[in-house]
Write an enzyme that holds these catalytic residues in place. Structure first.
Site, PDB file in Angstrom:
ATOM      1  N   TYR A  51     -27.930  45.857 -32.193  1.00 34.63           N
ATOM      2  CA  TYR A  51     -28.935  46.914 -32.024  1.00 34.63           C
ATOM      3  C   TYR A  51     -29.959  46.526 -30.949  1.00 34.63           C
ATOM      4  O   TYR A  51     -30.380  47.369 -30.160  1.00 34.63           O
ATOM      5  CB  TYR A  51     -29.630  47.213 -33.350  1.00 34.63           C
ATOM      6  CG  TYR A  51     -28.677  47.723 -34.414  1.00 34.63           C
ATOM      7  CD1 TYR A  51     -27.651  48.598 -34.077  1.00 34.63           C
ATOM      8  CD2 TYR A  51     -28.797  47.338 -35.754  1.00 34.63           C
ATOM      9  CE1 TYR A  51     -26.763  49.068 -35.046  1.00 34.63           C
ATOM     10  CE2 TYR A  51     -27.922  47.806 -36.724  1.00 34.63           C
ATOM     11  CZ  TYR A  51     -26.903  48.662 -36.358  1.00 34.63           C
ATOM     12  OH  TYR A  51     -26.029  49.117 -37.309  1.00 34.63           O
TER      13      TYR A  51
HETATM   14  C1  LIG Z   1     -22.504  44.967 -37.102  1.00 28.94           C
HETATM   15  C2  LIG Z   1     -21.056  45.086 -36.667  1.00 28.94           C
HETATM   16  C3  LIG Z   1     -20.594  46.539 -36.772  1.00 28.94           C
HETATM   17  C4  LIG Z   1     -20.942  44.644 -35.213  1.00 28.94           C
HETATM   18  O1  LIG Z   1     -19.581  44.733 -34.800  1.00 28.94           O
HETATM   19  P1  LIG Z   1     -18.972  43.692 -33.733  1.00 28.94           P
HETATM   20  O2  LIG Z   1     -17.750  44.322 -33.192  1.00 28.94           O
HETATM   21  O3  LIG Z   1     -18.865  42.351 -34.344  1.00 28.94           O
HETATM   22  O4  LIG Z   1     -20.174  43.616 -32.710  1.00 28.94           O
HETATM   23  P2  LIG Z   1     -20.336  43.755 -31.182  1.00 28.94           P
HETATM   24  O5  LIG Z   1     -19.660  44.905 -30.595  1.00 28.94           O
HETATM   25  O6  LIG Z   1     -21.801  43.692 -31.023  1.00 28.94           O
HETATM   26  O7  LIG Z   1     -19.649  42.446 -30.675  1.00 28.94           O
HETATM   27  C5  LIG Z   1     -20.334  41.764 -29.736  1.00 28.94           C
HETATM   28  C6  LIG Z   1     -19.833  40.349 -29.683  1.00 28.94           C
HETATM   29  O8  LIG Z   1     -18.552  40.389 -29.108  1.00 28.94           O
HETATM   30  C7  LIG Z   1     -18.567  39.660 -27.871  1.00 28.94           C
HETATM   31  N1  LIG Z   1     -17.736  40.387 -26.917  1.00 28.94           N
HETATM   32  C8  LIG Z   1     -16.532  39.990 -26.534  1.00 28.94           C
HETATM   33  N2  LIG Z   1     -16.015  40.877 -25.684  1.00 28.94           N
HETATM   34  C9  LIG Z   1     -16.902  41.877 -25.543  1.00 28.94           C
HETATM   35  C10 LIG Z   1     -16.928  43.078 -24.789  1.00 28.94           C
HETATM   36  N3  LIG Z   1     -15.900  43.428 -24.011  1.00 28.94           N
HETATM   37  N4  LIG Z   1     -18.013  43.880 -24.892  1.00 28.94           N
HETATM   38  C11 LIG Z   1     -19.050  43.538 -25.662  1.00 28.94           C
HETATM   39  N5  LIG Z   1     -19.073  42.405 -26.403  1.00 28.94           N
HETATM   40  C12 LIG Z   1     -18.004  41.581 -26.333  1.00 28.94           C
HETATM   41  C13 LIG Z   1     -20.027  39.607 -27.479  1.00 28.94           C
HETATM   42  O9  LIG Z   1     -20.278  38.494 -26.690  1.00 28.94           O
HETATM   43  C14 LIG Z   1     -20.714  39.531 -28.810  1.00 28.94           C
HETATM   44  O10 LIG Z   1     -20.698  38.243 -29.323  1.00 28.94           O
HETATM   45  P3  LIG Z   1     -21.980  37.680 -30.090  1.00 28.94           P
HETATM   46  O11 LIG Z   1     -22.213  38.567 -31.293  1.00 28.94           O
HETATM   47  O12 LIG Z   1     -21.577  36.298 -30.466  1.00 28.94           O
HETATM   48  O13 LIG Z   1     -23.105  37.755 -29.125  1.00 28.94           O
HETATM   49  C15 LIG Z   1     -20.132  44.163 -37.500  1.00 28.94           C
HETATM   50  O14 LIG Z   1     -20.559  42.839 -37.347  1.00 28.94           O
HETATM   51  C16 LIG Z   1     -20.102  44.533 -38.975  1.00 28.94           C
HETATM   52  O15 LIG Z   1     -19.345  45.394 -39.401  1.00 28.94           O
HETATM   53  N6  LIG Z   1     -20.910  43.792 -39.775  1.00 28.94           N
HETATM   54  C17 LIG Z   1     -20.943  43.995 -41.214  1.00 28.94           C
HETATM   55  C18 LIG Z   1     -21.409  45.347 -41.592  1.00 28.94           C
HETATM   56  C19 LIG Z   1     -22.791  45.634 -41.060  1.00 28.94           C
HETATM   57  O16 LIG Z   1     -23.689  44.815 -41.129  1.00 28.94           O
HETATM   58  N7  LIG Z   1     -22.960  46.858 -40.548  1.00 28.94           N
HETATM   59  C20 LIG Z   1     -24.223  47.306 -40.060  1.00 28.94           C
HETATM   60  C21 LIG Z   1     -25.034  47.781 -41.213  1.00 28.94           C
HETATM   61  S1  LIG Z   1     -26.614  48.277 -40.694  1.00 28.94           S
END
Ligand SMILES: CC(C)(COP(=O)(O)OP(=O)(O)OC[C@H]1O[C@@H](n2cnc3c(N)ncnc32)[C@H](O)[C@@H]1OP(=O)(O)O)[C@@H](O)C(=O)NCCC(=O)NCCS
Length: 186
Positions: A156
């Site tokens: 976020y």
């Molecule tokens: C929150 C959530 C949806 C994020 O999903 P995600 O796919 O892991 O997150 P992102 O898209 O932000 O991934 C970014 C990460 O991928 C990496 N990455 C790799 N390739 C990438 C690309 N092409 N573009 C962007 N990021 C990339 C980034 O470096 C980043 O790594 P970091 O987190 O170590 O900095 C997920 O972690 C989740 O489901 N969590 C549990 C449920 C939750 O908390 N939901 C939100 C409730 S409010």
């Protein structure tokens, strides 16, 4: 070495399409949130009710075999909804009425965003979020998330969400939450 192409496809789905896959979507949700499986039964009627709300939109990430790997949805927030009234109560305590109105008059509530643990950390969450917000016609987006640090927080902040309300307690949940928001379009 070049990064391998992502296998998942991100698509927008209709309420009836989500309805057909509700069990699978809720299983994804409880897995991502690490909630007990019984949470599915509590959440199902809530998700169904959300689908009826104005400007409801949902995007999903589909894996190689069309399985759900990620989901994000939300709708236009409005007075009278439980979340809206909770946020209004909290905001009124710390902000002048003009600030309260600037957030709560014309917003999209980002209700759910989840990616299966095996697919996290590859940018899918960010892509789901951006695709979901692309089609939103409200002037801002609001969400609530447990106080961090978490992957959700990192995401976020990266997408430009700012603090609206911090360390807030919603009725019935002992955890402190943050309400974050940003102006649209992203
Ligand atoms: C929150 C959530 C949806 C994020 O999903 P995600 O796919 O892991 O997150 P992102 O898209 O932000 O991934 C970014 C990460 O991928 C990496 N990455 C790799 N390739 C990438 C690309 N092409 N573009 C962007 N990021 C990339 C980034 O470096 C980043 O790594 P970091 O987190 O170590 O900095 C997920 O972690 C989740 O489901 N969590 C549990 C449920 C939750 O908390 N939901 C939100 C409730 S409010």
């Amino acid at each position: 070495m070049t990064a391998s192409p992502r296998l998942e496809r991100i698509v927008e789905i209709t309420a009836s399409e989500l309805n057909e896959r509700l069990g699978e979507a809720l299983a994804l949700y409880v897995t991502a949130m690490n909630y007990p499986p019984a949470t599915v039964e509590q959440r199902a009627p809530m998700w169904l009710a959300h689908m009826m709300r104005e400007d409801w939109r949902c995007v999903v990430a589909l894996g190689e075999h069309d399985e759900l790997v990620g989901i994000g949805y939300g709708y236009r927030g409005a007075a009278g909804q439980w979340w809206h009234e909770q946020v209004r109560r909290g905001l009124m305590q710390v902000s002048p009425p003009a600030v309260v109105d600037s957030w709560l008059t014309d917003y999209f509530e980002l209700t759910e965003l989840h990616v299966l643990p095996r697919a996290q950390g590859r940018g899918l969450g960010e892509e789901l979020l951006r695709r979901l917000l692309e089609g939103v016609r409200s002037s801002c987006v609001l969400l609530s998330t447990p106080e961090g640090p978490s992957k959700a927080w990192k995401l976020y902040r990266r997408v430009g969400f700012e603090d609206v309300l911090r360390h807030y307690q919603f009725t019935g949940d002992p955890r402190p939450f943050a309400v974050l928001g940003r102006k649209l379009p992203v």
